[in-house]
Design an enzyme around this catalytic site. Structure first.
Site, PDB file in Angstrom:
ATOM      1  N   SER A 712       0.813  -1.213   0.000  1.00 10.47           N
ATOM      2  CA  SER A 712       0.000   0.000   0.000  1.00 10.47           C
ATOM      3  C   SER A 712       0.846   1.262   0.000  1.00 10.47           C
ATOM      4  O   SER A 712       0.346   2.343  -0.296  1.00 10.47           O
ATOM      5  CB  SER A 712      -0.917   0.002   1.231  1.00 10.47           C
ATOM      6  OG  SER A 712      -0.134  -0.014   2.411  1.00 10.47           O
ATOM      7  N   THR A 734      -2.156  -7.883   4.363  1.00  4.72           N
ATOM      8  CA  THR A 734      -2.185  -7.825   2.899  1.00  4.72           C
ATOM      9  C   THR A 734      -1.667  -6.503   2.351  1.00  4.72           C
ATOM     10  O   THR A 734      -1.188  -6.457   1.218  1.00  4.72           O
ATOM     11  CB  THR A 734      -3.621  -8.056   2.390  1.00  4.72           C
ATOM     12  OG1 THR A 734      -4.497  -7.103   2.996  1.00  4.72           O
ATOM     13  CG2 THR A 734      -4.099  -9.450   2.726  1.00  4.72           C
ATOM     14  N   CYS A 735      -1.768  -5.426   3.126  1.00  4.27           N
ATOM     15  CA  CYS A 735      -1.273  -4.138   2.636  1.00  4.27           C
ATOM     16  C   CYS A 735       0.251  -4.122   2.519  1.00  4.27           C
ATOM     17  O   CYS A 735       0.808  -3.317   1.777  1.00  4.27           O
ATOM     18  CB  CYS A 735      -1.725  -3.016   3.569  1.00  4.27           C
ATOM     19  SG  CYS A 735      -3.500  -2.742   3.563  1.00  4.27           S
ATOM     20  N   PHE A 736       0.913  -4.998   3.291  1.00  2.00           N
ATOM     21  CA  PHE A 736       2.379  -4.981   3.318  1.00  2.00           C
ATOM     22  C   PHE A 736       2.975  -6.316   2.884  1.00  2.00           C
ATOM     23  O   PHE A 736       4.171  -6.547   3.044  1.00  2.00           O
ATOM     24  CB  PHE A 736       2.863  -4.630   4.732  1.00  2.00           C
ATOM     25  CG  PHE A 736       2.250  -3.379   5.270  1.00  2.00           C
ATOM     26  CD1 PHE A 736       1.217  -3.442   6.196  1.00  2.00           C
ATOM     27  CD2 PHE A 736       2.671  -2.138   4.827  1.00  2.00           C
ATOM     28  CE1 PHE A 736       0.639  -2.289   6.688  1.00  2.00           C
ATOM     29  CE2 PHE A 736       2.096  -0.976   5.313  1.00  2.00           C
ATOM     30  CZ  PHE A 736       1.074  -1.049   6.243  1.00  2.00           C
TER      31      PHE A 736
END
EC number: 2.3.2.26
Length: 767
Positions: A712, A734-736
């Site tokens: 992200s 999930t963003c990283f």
């Protein structure tokens, strides 16, 4: 002698249950079912270990009359001797409502499990089959029939037993609700016990099929007609209901189909309508013409059945009729969507159902020349360790591909393209052909090449075409943001005056790929799949499109914005340098966003960012897509399954994965990291893709490999971080692209915990 006093022997097959309630966080139940008829005949199935979707397929023979009540209760064997007995649900059926003993027949029923008197939480369905046998009718004296109903439900303490029993039981502890309520003759006048009526009868007798008696909060009695979904203060009678049902059958056959789907818990409205007009040999017909290759015939008794000349099979189910089933998911297995599909649908091509000499059902796969106890339309019970998502997707895919609408038509569809002009040539070829022609066998030919298409050419064709038509250079699609590689529709695609025709073409291409069982090499944002399924988009869907904007909206909801933000119910859209103000509601630019109405603002801006501003383009896409794939069939899948259906699972380069992985508080030489990569080498490609989907949000790998994984906040490699206790499951961010992996003490424990996290996790709880 009255028909209600005539007893006949029938076969009851308890096929399976689906979506049972999980009462323990860390343990699955061992479900078994108890069949009780009028409180005096009891049979028990075997217990299936550790599952929420047990498959029994056990048949019992029982003696019944039209007024007999069949109660089927589901229990957890682990808790059967404890308080509550591990109750998982119950259904009650009156035989006369679903089966005509005089004519005979075979009925496959799917019923919602109901609560007991203790009002415990219940979820799921049970599938049963009722069929008459060729044995002669037995005469039961009226007094015996009457007396039998004064007994109470009996359940043996040994759930493994399949023997009939009849043991007196305290009515207060009965889990079947009221299995002895029923339509039996009135008690003997000598009995002083007051009569208790069920909701389907009163002092004047039994209500017509499909009707129910209820009481409002003032104690007034009213009547519910589940056939037409209406209520009235006037008590119905059989003659008026039969006349109305017959008129409805002639004037609006399709409305019966809708009613049947909306009220599955009301004992199937269409079957009640059939019972009410049985004397005229009427049946609940589907609307419109029969599908190609189908024919309607009649038995000597006048009962209609249907012949499918395409597969050379017969069925009692009208192929024009649809029923609704619920999809379960989210917290507590809550109902999240209703989808129209047949109860089980026809068997896949090449399959046949047979009976053993003990009347047990088994299935023959003529394609592989094998037999199995497992119904191919249901989740497999061969291996209870198979993850739930895999059983569900397998069942849905088999059903989906077996439908007549997905069968290729006779003939061939030839598409000739040049490799260097594949986008332009494909557009011309596919758009000039009708949807019917595109459903014929696909034959791809590359100009100047002699290859014959036996599958390989068409697979390469869709791979090459998807790389071209989803290229942001054409302004039709764009990457979801600068820090991601999934695709979304470009809201400013109108710069191309022919953009709507191109979106219809792309819809046809994706529909064509699904129809011919090919994949396109592209993955889209989650909201795009939800729009195809006609699901409502939510704020959570914004995260995969624009993580920064998503966090801003979440901040607005979580904080007091009084005097902080100067917002109105409008948004500004930058279209090639021109800033345009768009109202989210009438005169929205003059309506201030306050603490009281901020939720409405977030909802409106979410719908606009995800859906409204690309509505014209998506409608064109959906027009082309639905020409090949019926909406009611694609709705069988959820958005994650649709992603796999369209894009498939790509090959994973293990060396590239290892090379571009970072570690936090771990090193490459730590034992648990060595175990992790050993497991990745051992796991199947599907399971590894599932791990990627769990950790990064998609099973799709960037074109340039793992080095191009994006987070992200910019480029983010796949990361394994030491975090959590050894008795906890791994977590994903999930963003990283980060996996929080506790320091497990053995490879076996790592495999077990990681498998549970990857395969049994439903929905998003990642940070």
């Amino acid at each position: 002698m009255s028909n209600s006093a005539q007893s006949r022997r029938i076969r009851v097959t308890i096929v399976a249950a689906d979506g049972l309630y999980k009462r323990d966080v860390f343990r699955f139940p061992d479900p078994f079912a108890v069949l009780t008829v009028d409180g005096e005949q009891t049979h028990t199935t075997t217990a299936i270990k550790k599952t929420l979707n047990p498959y029994w397929n056990e048949t019992f023979e029982v003696n019944v009359t039209d007024n007999s009540t069949i109660a089927i209760q589901v229990f957890d064997q682990k808790k059967f001797k404890k308080k509550g007995q591990g109750f998982l649900g119950v259904i009650n059926l009156r035989v006369g409502d679903v089966l005509d003993l005089a004519i005979g027949g075979d009925e496959m029923l799917t019923r919602d499990l109901k609560k007991s008197n203790e009002n415990t939480v219940v979820h799921g369905k049970i599938i049963i089959n009722l069929s008459t046998t060729a044995q002669s009718t037995l005469q039961v004296p009226s007094s015996a029939a009457s007396g039998a109903r004064t007994q109470r439900t009996s359940i043996t303490n040994d759930p493994q037993s399949s023997q009939s029993s009849s043991v007196s039981r305290n009515p207060a502890s009965s889990r079947a609700g009221s299995p002895t309520r029923d339509n039996a003759p009135a008690a003997s006048p000598a009995s002083s016990e007051p009569r208790t009526f069920s909701s389907f009868e009163d002092q004047y007798g039994r209500l017509p099929p499909g009707w129910e008696r209820r009481t409002d909060n003032l104690g007034r009695t009213y009547y519910v007609d589940h056939n037409t979904r209406s209520t009235t203060w006037i008590r119905p009678n059989l003659s008026s209901v039969a006349g109305a049902a017959a008129a409805e059958l002639h004037s609006s056959a399709s409305s019966a189909n809708v009613t049947e789907g909306v009220q599955p818990s009301s004992s199937n409205a269409a079957r009640r309508t059939e019972a009410s007009v049985l004397t005229s040999n009427a049946t609940t017909a589907g609307s419109g013409e029969l599908p190609p290759g189908w024919e309607q015939r009649y038995t000597p008794e006048g009962r209609p059945y249907f012949v499918d000349h395409n597969t050379r099979t017969t069925t009692w189910v009208d192929p024009r009729r649809q029923q609704y089933i619920r999809s379960y998911g989210g917290p507590n297995n809550a109902t999240i969507q209703q989808q129209p599909v047949s109860q089980l649908g026809p068997l896949p091509s090449g399959w046949e159902m047979r009976l053993t000499n003990t009347a047990r059902v088994y299935f023959v796969d003529h394609n592989t020349k094998t037999t199995t106890w497992d119904d191919p339309r249901l989740p497999s019970s061969l291996d209870q360790n198979v993850p739930q998502y895999k059983r569900d997707f397998r069942r849905k895919l088999i059903y989906f591909l077996s439908q007549p609408a997905l069968h290729p038509l006779p003939g061939q569809c030839h598409i000739k393209v040049r490799r260097n002009h594949i986008f332009e040539d494909s557009y011309a070829e596919i758009m000039r052909q009708s949807a019917t022609d595109l459903k014929k066998r696909l034959m791809i030919k590359f100009d100047g090449e002699d290859g014959l298409d036996y599958g390989g050419l068409s697979r390469e064709y869709f791979f090459l075409l998807s790389h071209e038509m989803f290229n942001p250079f054409y302004c039709l699609f764009e990457y979801s943001s600068v820090d991601n590689y999934t695709l979304q529709i470009n809201p400013h695609s109108g710069i191309n005056p022919e953009h709507l025709n191109y979106f219809k073409f792309i819809g046809r291409v994706i529909g064509l790929a699904i129809f011919h069982r090919r994949f396109v090499d592209a993955f889209f944002v989650v909201s795009f799949y939800k729009m195809i399924l006609q699901k409502k988009v939510t704020l959570q869907d914004m995260e995969s499109m624009d993580a920064e904007y998503y966090r801003s909206l979440v901040w607005i909801l979580d904080n007091d914005i009084t005097g902080v933000l100067d917002l109105t119910f409008s948004v500004e859209d930058n279209c090639f340098g021109e800033v345009v103000t768009i109202d989210l509601k009438p005169n929205g630019r003059n309506i201030e966003v306050t603490e009281e109405n901020k939720r409405e603002y977030v909802d409106l801006v979410t719908v606009w960012r995800i859906q409204k501003r690309i509505e014209e383009q998506f409608n064109a896409f959906h027009e082309g897509f639905s020409e090949l794939i019926p909406q009611e069939l694609i709705n069988v899948f959820d958005e994650r399954e649709l992603e796999l259906l369209i894009g498939g699972i790509s090959e994973i380069d293990m060396e590239d994965w290892k090379k571009h992985t970072d570690y936090r508080s771990y090193s490459e030489n730590d034992q648990i990291i060595k175990w992790f990569w050993e497991l990745m080498d051992e796991w199947s490609n599907e399971k590894k893709s599932r791990l990627l989907q769990f950790t990064t949000g998609t099973s799709r790998i960037p074109v340039n490999g793992f080095k191009d994984l994006q987070g992200s906040d910019g480029p983010r490699k796949f990361t394994i971080e030491k975090a959590g206790e050894p008795n906890k499951l791994p977590k994903a961010h999930t963003c990283f692209n980060r996996l929080d992996l506790p320091p497990y003490t053995s490879k076996k424990d790592l495999d077990h915990k990681l498998s549970i996290a990857v395969e049994e996790t439903i929905g998003f709880g990642q940070e």
